[in-house]
Design a protein around this motif. Structure first.
Motif, PDB file in Angstrom:
ATOM      1  N   PRO A  93      35.119   6.254   9.864  1.00 37.63           N
ATOM      2  CA  PRO A  93      33.841   5.605   9.527  1.00 37.63           C
ATOM      3  C   PRO A  93      33.136   5.027  10.748  1.00 37.63           C
ATOM      4  CG  PRO A  93      35.528   4.927   7.980  1.00 37.63           C
ATOM      5  CD  PRO A  93      36.212   5.711   9.054  1.00 37.63           C
ATOM      6  N   PHE A  94      33.900   4.431  11.657  1.00 39.57           N
ATOM      7  CA  PHE A  94      33.291   3.886  12.870  1.00 39.57           C
ATOM      8  C   PHE A  94      32.696   5.000  13.727  1.00 39.57           C
ATOM      9  CE2 PHE A  94      33.636   2.635  17.369  1.00 39.57           C
ATOM     10  CZ  PHE A  94      32.738   1.587  17.352  1.00 39.57           C
ATOM     11  N   ILE A  95      33.396   6.118  13.843  1.00 41.85           N
ATOM     12  CA  ILE A  95      32.898   7.243  14.629  1.00 41.85           C
ATOM     13  C   ILE A  95      31.626   7.798  14.010  1.00 41.85           C
ATOM     14  CG2 ILE A  95      33.425   9.614  15.343  1.00 41.85           C
ATOM     15  CD1 ILE A  95      36.360   8.684  15.628  1.00 41.85           C
ATOM     16  N   ILE A  96      31.583   7.889  12.684  1.00 40.60           N
ATOM     17  CA  ILE A  96      30.373   8.352  11.998  1.00 40.60           C
ATOM     18  C   ILE A  96      29.231   7.371  12.233  1.00 40.60           C
ATOM     19  CG2 ILE A  96      29.359   8.776   9.727  1.00 40.60           C
ATOM     20  CD1 ILE A  96      32.081   9.925   8.890  1.00 40.60           C
ATOM     21  N   PHE A  97      29.524   6.062  12.193  1.00 43.04           N
ATOM     22  CA  PHE A  97      28.503   5.053  12.449  1.00 43.04           C
ATOM     23  C   PHE A  97      27.943   5.169  13.864  1.00 43.04           C
ATOM     24  CE2 PHE A  97      27.529   0.714  13.995  1.00 43.04           C
ATOM     25  CZ  PHE A  97      26.421   0.474  13.203  1.00 43.04           C
ATOM     26  N   VAL A  98      28.815   5.354  14.841  1.00 43.98           N
ATOM     27  CA  VAL A  98      28.370   5.503  16.235  1.00 43.98           C
ATOM     28  C   VAL A  98      27.530   6.781  16.387  1.00 43.98           C
ATOM     29  CG1 VAL A  98      29.188   5.921  18.592  1.00 43.98           C
ATOM     30  CG2 VAL A  98      30.222   4.128  17.210  1.00 43.98           C
ATOM     31  N   ALA A  99      27.922   7.865  15.717  1.00 39.75           N
ATOM     32  CA  ALA A  99      27.137   9.098  15.778  1.00 39.75           C
ATOM     33  C   ALA A  99      25.763   8.886  15.142  1.00 39.75           C
ATOM     34  CB  ALA A  99      27.881  10.224  15.069  1.00 39.75           C
ATOM     35  N   PHE A 100      25.720   8.134  14.037  1.00 41.91           N
ATOM     36  CA  PHE A 100      24.442   7.829  13.388  1.00 41.91           C
ATOM     37  C   PHE A 100      23.548   7.012  14.315  1.00 41.91           C
ATOM     38  CE2 PHE A 100      21.952   4.938  10.656  1.00 41.91           C
ATOM     39  CZ  PHE A 100      21.149   5.884  10.031  1.00 41.91           C
ATOM     40  N   LEU A 101      24.122   6.012  14.984  1.00 41.14           N
ATOM     41  CA  LEU A 101      23.339   5.224  15.943  1.00 41.14           C
ATOM     42  C   LEU A 101      22.824   6.101  17.091  1.00 41.14           C
ATOM     43  CD1 LEU A 101      25.273   1.850  16.249  1.00 41.14           C
ATOM     44  CD2 LEU A 101      23.125   2.307  15.071  1.00 41.14           C
ATOM     45  N   GLY A 102      23.644   7.046  17.527  1.00 46.73           N
ATOM     46  CA  GLY A 102      23.210   7.966  18.578  1.00 46.73           C
ATOM     47  C   GLY A 102      22.025   8.807  18.123  1.00 46.73           C
ATOM     48  N   MET A 103      22.062   9.284  16.876  1.00 50.49           N
ATOM     49  CA  MET A 103      20.935  10.081  16.360  1.00 50.49           C
ATOM     50  C   MET A 103      19.676   9.231  16.247  1.00 50.49           C
ATOM     51  SD  MET A 103      22.546  12.709  13.578  1.00 50.49           S
ATOM     52  CE  MET A 103      23.411  11.495  12.617  1.00 50.49           C
ATOM     53  N   ILE A 104      19.836   7.970  15.816  1.00 54.36           N
ATOM     54  CA  ILE A 104      18.671   7.076  15.740  1.00 54.36           C
ATOM     55  C   ILE A 104      18.106   6.827  17.136  1.00 54.36           C
ATOM     56  CG2 ILE A 104      17.997   4.692  15.267  1.00 54.36           C
ATOM     57  CD1 ILE A 104      19.692   4.786  12.790  1.00 54.36           C
ATOM     58  N   TYR A 105      18.971   6.649  18.118  1.00 49.02           N
ATOM     59  CA  TYR A 105      18.530   6.430  19.497  1.00 49.02           C
ATOM     60  C   TYR A 105      17.750   7.636  20.010  1.00 49.02           C
ATOM     61  CZ  TYR A 105      18.825   5.682  24.524  1.00 49.02           C
ATOM     62  OH  TYR A 105      18.528   5.544  25.842  1.00 49.02           O
ATOM     63  N   ILE A 106      18.247   8.831  19.749  1.00 45.95           N
ATOM     64  CA  ILE A 106      17.561  10.054  20.196  1.00 45.95           C
ATOM     65  C   ILE A 106      16.220  10.188  19.496  1.00 45.95           C
ATOM     66  CG2 ILE A 106      17.677  12.578  20.152  1.00 45.95           C
ATOM     67  CD1 ILE A 106      20.733  12.265  20.568  1.00 45.95           C
ATOM     68  N   GLY A 107      16.196   9.932  18.183  1.00 48.17           N
ATOM     69  CA  GLY A 107      14.931  10.010  17.439  1.00 48.17           C
ATOM     70  C   GLY A 107      13.923   8.992  17.933  1.00 48.17           C
ATOM     71  N   ASN A 108      14.376   7.791  18.230  1.00 45.01           N
ATOM     72  CA  ASN A 108      13.482   6.747  18.739  1.00 45.01           C
ATOM     73  C   ASN A 108      12.893   7.147  20.083  1.00 45.01           C
ATOM     74  OD1 ASN A 108      12.162   4.280  18.896  1.00 45.01           O
ATOM     75  ND2 ASN A 108      13.907   3.281  19.865  1.00 45.01           N
ATOM     76  N   ARG A 109      13.698   7.768  20.913  1.00 49.59           N
ATOM     77  CA  ARG A 109      13.207   8.213  22.226  1.00 49.59           C
ATOM     78  C   ARG A 109      12.123   9.287  22.061  1.00 49.59           C
ATOM     79  NH1 ARG A 109      14.903   8.246  27.695  1.00 49.59           N
ATOM     80  NH2 ARG A 109      14.178  10.101  28.764  1.00 49.59           N
ATOM     81  N   HIS A 110      12.356  10.249  21.163  1.00 45.60           N
ATOM     82  CA  HIS A 110      11.341  11.283  20.920  1.00 45.60           C
ATOM     83  C   HIS A 110      10.054  10.666  20.383  1.00 45.60           C
ATOM     84  CE1 HIS A 110      13.682  14.784  21.881  1.00 45.60           C
ATOM     85  NE2 HIS A 110      14.655  14.434  21.060  1.00 45.60           N
ATOM     86  N   PHE A 111      10.189   9.703  19.479  1.00 50.45           N
ATOM     87  CA  PHE A 111       9.017   9.035  18.918  1.00 50.45           C
ATOM     88  C   PHE A 111       8.244   8.288  20.000  1.00 50.45           C
ATOM     89  CE2 PHE A 111       7.126   5.321  16.740  1.00 50.45           C
ATOM     90  CZ  PHE A 111       6.252   5.993  15.902  1.00 50.45           C
ATOM     91  N   ALA A 112       8.957   7.591  20.880  1.00 48.47           N
ATOM     92  CA  ALA A 112       8.306   6.843  21.961  1.00 48.47           C
ATOM     93  C   ALA A 112       7.610   7.783  22.933  1.00 48.47           C
ATOM     94  CB  ALA A 112       9.335   5.987  22.697  1.00 48.47           C
ATOM     95  N   GLU A 113       8.240   8.906  23.254  1.00 55.64           N
ATOM     96  CA  GLU A 113       7.607   9.862  24.168  1.00 55.64           C
ATOM     97  C   GLU A 113       6.354  10.465  23.552  1.00 55.64           C
ATOM     98  OE1 GLU A 113      10.462  12.743  25.393  1.00 55.64           O
ATOM     99  OE2 GLU A 113      11.546  11.329  26.676  1.00 55.64           O
ATOM    100  N   SER A 114       6.375  10.755  22.254  1.00 56.27           N
ATOM    101  CA  SER A 114       5.164  11.302  21.627  1.00 56.27           C
ATOM    102  C   SER A 114       4.056  10.244  21.607  1.00 56.27           C
ATOM    103  CB  SER A 114       5.468  11.815  20.217  1.00 56.27           C
ATOM    104  OG  SER A 114       5.408  10.791  19.269  1.00 56.27           O
ATOM    105  N   ASN A 115       4.419   8.965  21.399  1.00 62.80           N
ATOM    106  CA  ASN A 115       3.410   7.898  21.456  1.00 62.80           C
ATOM    107  C   ASN A 115       2.815   7.772  22.854  1.00 62.80           C
ATOM    108  OD1 ASN A 115       3.484   7.184  18.803  1.00 62.80           O
ATOM    109  ND2 ASN A 115       4.883   5.466  19.079  1.00 62.80           N
ATOM    110  N   ILE A 116       3.646   7.893  23.874  1.00 65.76           N
ATOM    111  CA  ILE A 116       3.150   7.809  25.253  1.00 65.76           C
ATOM    112  C   ILE A 116       2.195   8.964  25.538  1.00 65.76           C
ATOM    113  CG2 ILE A 116       3.867   8.025  27.669  1.00 65.76           C
ATOM    114  CD1 ILE A 116       6.358   6.389  26.914  1.00 65.76           C
ATOM    115  N   ARG A 117       2.547  10.175  25.059  1.00 64.07           N
ATOM    116  CA  ARG A 117       1.640  11.313  25.244  1.00 64.07           C
ATOM    117  C   ARG A 117       0.308  11.079  24.538  1.00 64.07           C
ATOM    118  NH1 ARG A 117       6.060  14.540  23.567  1.00 64.07           N
ATOM    119  NH2 ARG A 117       7.351  14.998  25.355  1.00 64.07           N
ATOM    120  N   ASP A 118       0.346  10.520  23.320  1.00 64.58           N
ATOM    121  CA  ASP A 118      -0.890  10.235  22.592  1.00 64.58           C
ATOM    122  C   ASP A 118      -1.729   9.193  23.319  1.00 64.58           C
ATOM    123  OD1 ASP A 118      -0.264  12.044  20.613  1.00 64.58           O
ATOM    124  OD2 ASP A 118       0.538  10.526  19.231  1.00 64.58           O
TER     125      ASP A 118
END
Length: 135
Positions: A52-77
């Motif tokens: 469960p902890f490993i799944i939680f850490v993987a979920f946080l990693g996916m959220i971190y990656i998604g947040n980075r993509h969202f921030a980069e698209s905002n910067i481009r806009d």
């Protein structure tokens, strides 16, 4: 002789089939993960407890990656909108300068000259009406 040869080959094949094949146990490669799980540093039970902890850490990693993509698209806009604002500002300044040029007295006189209107030479006269004269 031919029959004897055939009989010998078939007997040899039968003997091979009857003997059970002894498969040697495949050796695991000696790397970091196999050493951890086989030598007892982390048991299989402990690894499943950590799942469960490993799944939680993987979920946080996916959220971190998604947040980075969202921030980069905002910067481009933001960059795109900043360029558009600069371009519109330049258009505004040019149009304002053209309007100021066209609204000067000499430009207006030149434009209305084609309609047959002429600029008055003498100053305007003031009309004075006495108090009782208009009644």
């Amino acid at each position: 002789m031919n029959n004897q040869f055939k009989n010998e080959t078939t007997e040899g094949e039968v003997e091979r089939e009857v003997q059970p094949e002894i498969n040697e146990k495949a050796e695991l490669p000696r790397n970091f993960f196999t050493l951890i799980f086989t030598d007892g540093v982390i048991s299989k039970e402990a690894a499943t407890d950590m799942l469960p902890f490993i799944i939680f850490v993987a979920f946080l990693g996916m959220i971190y990656i998604g947040n980075r993509h969202f921030a980069e698209s905002n910067i481009r806009d933001i960059d795109r909108l900043g360029k558009e604002v600069k371009e519109l500002s330049w258009d505004y300044k040019t149009l304002k300068a053209d309007l100021m040029m066209k609204s000067t007295q000499t430009e207006v006189a030149r434009e209305v000259d084609t309609l047959g209107l002429i600029e008055p030479v003498e100053p305007p006269k003031k009309i004075v009406i006495a108090e009782g004269e208009f009644d």
